[in-house]
Structures are given as C-alpha cells and as structure tokens.
Design an enzyme around this catalytic site. Structure first.
Site, short mmCIF file in Angstrom:
data_model
loop_
_atom_site.label_atom_id
_atom_site.label_comp_id
_atom_site.label_asym_id
_atom_site.label_seq_id
_atom_site.Cartn_x
_atom_site.Cartn_y
_atom_site.Cartn_z
N GLY A 44 -4.91 -1.77 4.97
CA GLY A 44 -4.06 -2.88 4.52
C GLY A 44 -4.69 -4.24 4.80
N ARG A 45 -5.18 -4.45 6.02
CA ARG A 45 -5.72 -5.78 6.37
C ARG A 45 -7.14 -5.99 5.86
NH1 ARG A 45 -4.49 -2.53 10.42
NH2 ARG A 45 -6.13 -1.72 11.78
N LYS A 97 0.84 -1.20 0.00
CA LYS A 97 0.00 0.00 0.00
C LYS A 97 0.87 1.25 0.00
CE LYS A 97 -3.53 2.29 2.75
NZ LYS A 97 -4.49 2.23 3.83
N GLU A 138 10.56 -4.69 4.43
CA GLU A 138 10.63 -6.10 4.05
C GLU A 138 10.30 -6.26 2.57
OE1 GLU A 138 8.99 -4.89 6.66
OE2 GLU A 138 8.95 -6.29 8.36
N LYS A 172 9.58 -0.92 14.17
CA LYS A 172 10.14 -0.60 12.85
C LYS A 172 11.24 0.46 13.00
CE LYS A 172 5.92 -1.05 10.03
NZ LYS A 172 4.96 -0.28 9.24
N GLU A 210 -4.47 -6.60 14.95
CA GLU A 210 -4.00 -5.28 14.52
C GLU A 210 -5.15 -4.27 14.58
OE1 GLU A 210 -0.53 -4.89 11.58
OE2 GLU A 210 -2.19 -4.12 10.41
N HIS A 266 -4.24 -33.19 17.82
CA HIS A 266 -3.09 -34.01 18.22
C HIS A 266 -1.93 -33.13 18.67
CE1 HIS A 266 -5.03 -37.66 16.76
NE2 HIS A 266 -5.58 -36.82 15.89
#
Ligand code: F6P
Length: 539
Positions: A253-254, A195, A201, A499, A339, A370
């Site tokens: 963003g999410r 965005k 990253e 960050k 978030e 399990h």
C-alpha cells in the site's frame, strides 16, 4: 558490528562535528552525487571508521543479497508470503521480472497503457460526465491509497493542467462533506482507491459519495472508477470492469503510487509527466541496485539514519523540505518509514536487540523555523534534521524569494552545527551594552549548544522526474534500514488491533449495544459522550 558501532558512538558521538571540516575534502568525501542529486552528510559526526563500520553492518545483514532478492521478485515479505515489487511498476525499459516463474511486466505495461488512455480521455474531454466535461476528480482512499498521490499532486502543482484533483481520506464526515460541498456531481469523477476494497474509512466515504452522486445523476456508478487488487469486490460495488485498474498483491500500500493508485496524479499532470516520474524512480532503482556502498545514496541515507537512531539513540528524525509544495512529504514519509520499520520483532519473530525505526516528523521551512526550531536548536534532545532544497523554483519572477529560502535552509544546518558558545554570546551581548549580573542572567538563554547533526538533499528543480528520484530514494532507504534492523518492512500488523476494537466499539457508541466489557476509562468516556450528545446546547 553493532558492538563496534556502539563503541564508536560512545567515543565520537559528542565530538565537535565542525572539527571534521579541518579535512579540506570533508564535504567532497561525505556527500554522494547521483543523476543531478547531491546528498550531503558531512554535517554529521560520521568519520571514516564509523562509515566503514556502518557499511560492514550492512554487509553483515546481507543487504546485497536481500536487495537482489527484492528486485528479482522473491517473497521477501515473509510474514505475508509475498514478493515486494513496486520497482516493477517503473521498470519501463528493463527486462522481465518473474514472480513464481511468470513475467509480470506485460501486465504492468498493459495496466499502465489503460491508465494512460483513461487519464488522457478524461483530460481531453473524450470521456464525459453526465453533466459534460469532467472538471473535478475526487480520490477516496487512506494511508498508502491517499498519501502518495496527495503528496505528489501538491508537489507537482506547476504541472497540474488537467481536471482539479481532490482527496478524501478521513472517516470524519467533515472531510468528505467539505470536499464535495463545492463540486458538481454531474461533472465529477470519484475514484475509490483501496488495495483491499474493505478499508472502513474508504468504503464509508465512497458510499457517502455515491449517495451524493445519486441525488443529481441518473447513473452514479458510471462516474466512479476503482483502484484495487480485489476485482470481485469492485464488481460487487457496481463499478464497470473497464473503470477498474487492478494491481497485484506484490505492491505494498505505501509503495503503490507508481501504479493504479497514482491514477489521480496521472489525471492531474498527464501521462507524460507521470511517465517522467516513473523514469526518475527507475533511475534511482538502478543506482540503488548497482552502485557500490560508498556511492550508494539510499544506502548512505539509511546508514546515517542507523547511526543517529540506533547507535546514538536520537529517537526522532525531522524531515524539513525547503519547498512549500513538499508540504505533504513529511506525512508521506511518516507512513513509509513508521509503518515499514516500526516493528518490535525481527523477521524471525524474536525481540530486536536494538530500537526499531525512528519517529519521523516535520514541516516545510521556513514555516517550521517559526514554530518548532526553537526546540531543535536549544532543547535538551538532539533531533537529527534532514533538509531538502531545490536549486531553483518554478517562479522565475520570484527568484529573490527562492534565494531567501535557500539562504534560510543553509543557515539552519550551519547554525545547528556551529551553535553559539557562551563566550561568543557574552561578547555579543556586551557589545550591545549589557553588563554585570544582567549579562550573566541573559547570556545563558542565548547560548546555542550546536553540534547537532543534519543532512541536506539538494536537487535542481522539483520536476516529476526529480520527485520520482526522491521518493524512490526514501523507499530504498527504508528498505536498507529494515534489512539492517532485521525487520520485515512490508507488513503492518500493528494497525490491526485498533481497527478490530473500533468495530466492536461502534455499536456501543451509537447506543445500539450496551457499553460493557471495556475498561473503566473507555466506559466512562462513552457515558460522558452520550451525556454530551443528549445536551441541547453546544456552548
Ligand atoms: O493502515 C493500514 C493500511 O493497510 C495501510 O497499509 C494502507 O496503505 C491503508 O491501510 C489503506 O489500505 P487499502 O488500500 O487496502 O484501503
């Protein structure tokens, strides 16, 4: 209303859930049906008084007003002064949506059309790479620019009939290395999804991919596309405008998999399938907007969450899809919920008088059974569980396996609620021949306390339409919870400090700057790290 709910929690929180089924209509009355989905919350301790109080809490928080404001494009993300309009991305046959007096729908449709043309041209081979038809697409993004399409590509695998789609997110070079290792740059398209187009990253991985591409093809930029709100930055990066798919800052963003950030998914499943996913989400949008509280699935899902987390104090929530292809749903929901609602102050900047949103975690069943279900059944903490299961699978010849899957899902929610008391345990063990002190000693370990709440979302088959419904259901649940908690669900200042510190630490880690001005632990770790790096062996 919080006081009333806290009183109700103290009075009824420990009551045996199973006793609520003495009312023969318990399941009917404590489940919501909508457009093929069934959400069952009857295996919780919510009764009529609690439910009324929860609905009153939502009304007190002006959920209806905030919801209307969101749908009509008001700047409800108050700390960033932005509208919140991911719903406009799937408002396919709805009316205009105004932001600052301008209808955003023509732009939404124009971008969707461009995405469709591009995706179909890639799928049919009309757009080629420098080595021929594009066989592989790599989406480089992180957080909301990765989790949505990555989760959906996995979920919709039976519908993936386009180029293979891969995802790179972690700045750990191992990720990009391992993904690119098996690909041919000449037949690969790289999509840089960000965005802001500044996320370290993503930009680092994108540069690595460009270097990789440049080693084999003459015009690496020609095999890149970008998904971003920052057209100036995509241009600086050398990506041609016709390969840039933009969106506005009112898409968080999410919440962004419905527009350009979903391009990799559209390439994988085709424009038709992607459109169906949008339609499923649109159906849920209308339902959330129009249904009365009692029959409103996202609202009831939110209220169950508030009851468990803020009222009864259960700090975590397990999301347990009995659908292997929903493997990434828990990770997707972690970002969506944590978030969005992991905030310690209210919209007004005041400390909350209650807890923020829950810790969300989970894994598909039956694998989780399990691994961690031991703690869910017999641990000291109560973990409300949210099961998801489809009535059918995509493998008709393996229907017997699907039946077993469903039986396991239902068995877990039954076991969580009913448990196995000491008397029953002792009887069972006596029947197996145990007696005396040995029976006493062993029985305690085999008791299941039960009375552990769960909900189940049942859907017919995991199609693009159903996935759209399910994801939109969770989006609106998070919104409703946020409104009730008084939180701004649409900013994420909590990711900033780490960050900033990473930027200041990077030169100390590389040795370009002296390690100083940090706490003793951080300086000690840097020093140990440098010592290890200087050592020859890796034993
Ligand atoms: O982690 C913070 C965050 O801003 C997320 O909200 C977002 O989804 C992610 O980083 C990626 O951001 P961008 O799409 O700008 O690269």
């Amino acid at each position: 209303m919080w006081d009333r709910l806290n009183r109700l929690g103290a009075q009824s929180g420990d009551r045996a859930i199973s006793t609520l089924f003495e009312a023969s209509d318990r399941f009917e009355s404590y489940s919501v049906r909508f457009d093929g989905l069934v959400f069952d919350y009857s295996k919780t301790n919510i009764d009529a008084d609690t439910r009324n109080a929860l609905i009153a809490l939502a009304s007190e928080a002006d959920l209806a007003g905030r919801r209307a404001a969101m749908f009509k494009g008001a700047a409800i993300n108050e700390t960033e002064g932005r509208a919140v309009l991911h719903t406009a991305l799937r408002n396919l046959d709805g009316g205009p949506v105004l932001v600052d007096g301008t209808d955003v729908m023509p732009q939404v449709h124009a971008t969707l059309d461009r995405m469709e043309t591009f995706a179909e041209d890639l799928r049919t081979g009309r757009i080629k790479g420098q080595g021929g038809r594009i066989t592989d697409v790599v989406n480089i993004g992180i957080g909301g620019s990765d989790l949505g399409p990555a989760m959906a590509c996995q979920a919709l695998r039976p519908y993936c009939d386009g180029p293979r789609v891969h995802f790179v997110s972690n700045v750990d070079g191992a990720h990009v290395h391992d993904v690119l290792a098996s690909l041919d740059p000449a037949t690969t398209l790289v999509i840089v999804a960000s965005k802001t187009f500044t996320t370290i990253e993503t930009m680092t991985n994108a540069q690595t991919a460009r270097d990789w591409m440049a080693r084999k093809v003459t015009d690496p930029a020609a095999q890149f596309a970008a998904l971003s709100t920052a057209s100036d930055k995509t241009a600086e990066w050398g990506i041609a405008p016709d390969r840039v798919f933009g969106f506005a800052d009112w898409v968080g963003g999410r919440y962004s998999m419905w527009g350009p950030i979903g391009l990799s998914l559209m390439i994988a499943i085709g424009a038709e399938g992607f459109g169906q996913m949008l339609r499923g989400a649109q159906s849920m949008d209308r339902h959330f907007r129009d249904a009365d509280p009692l029959h409103n699935m996202p609202l009831m899902l939110a209220l169950v969450g508030i009851w468990h987390n803020q009222v009864l104090g259960h700090a975590t929530r397990a999301v347990l899809p009995y659908e292997q292809r929903l493997l990434r749903l828990p990770a997707y929901l972690q970002q969506l919920e944590m978030e969005s609602n992991g905030k310690r102050v209210s919209m007004q900047g005041k400390e909350l008088g209650h807890h923020s949103g829950p810790v969300v975690w989970g894994e598909p069943g039956t694998n989780g059974q399990h691994a961690f279900y031991q703690l869910i059944h017999q641990g000291t903490r109560v973990i409300p569980c949210e099961f998801l299961v489809g009535a059918r699978g995509h493998e008709p010849d393996l229907a017997h396996q699907h039946d077993l899957l469903v039986a396991n899902c239902l068995a877990q929610s039954e076991a969580l609620m009913r448990g196995r008391p000491l008397t029953e345990t002792r009887r069972m063990m006596a029947e197996r021949g145990l007696q005396g002190a040995e029976l006493d000693r062993q029985a305690a370990h085999r008791v299941f306390p039960g009375n552990r709440p769960s909900t189940t979302l049942l859907y017919p088959l995991l199609t693009p339409y159903r996935l759209g419904q399910i994801v939109a259901l969770y989006e609106h649940r998070v919104f409703a919870e946020g409104v009730i908690l008084g939180i701004n669900s649409f900013d994420q200042w909590g990711v900033e400090l780490g960050k900033e510190l990473a930027l200041s630490l990077a030169p100390m880690v590389t040795g370009a700057a002296a390690a100083q001005g940090k706490d003793g632990s951080t300086l000690g770790l840097i020093s140990e790290l440098h010592d290890m790096q200087a050592e020859e062996t890796d034993a």
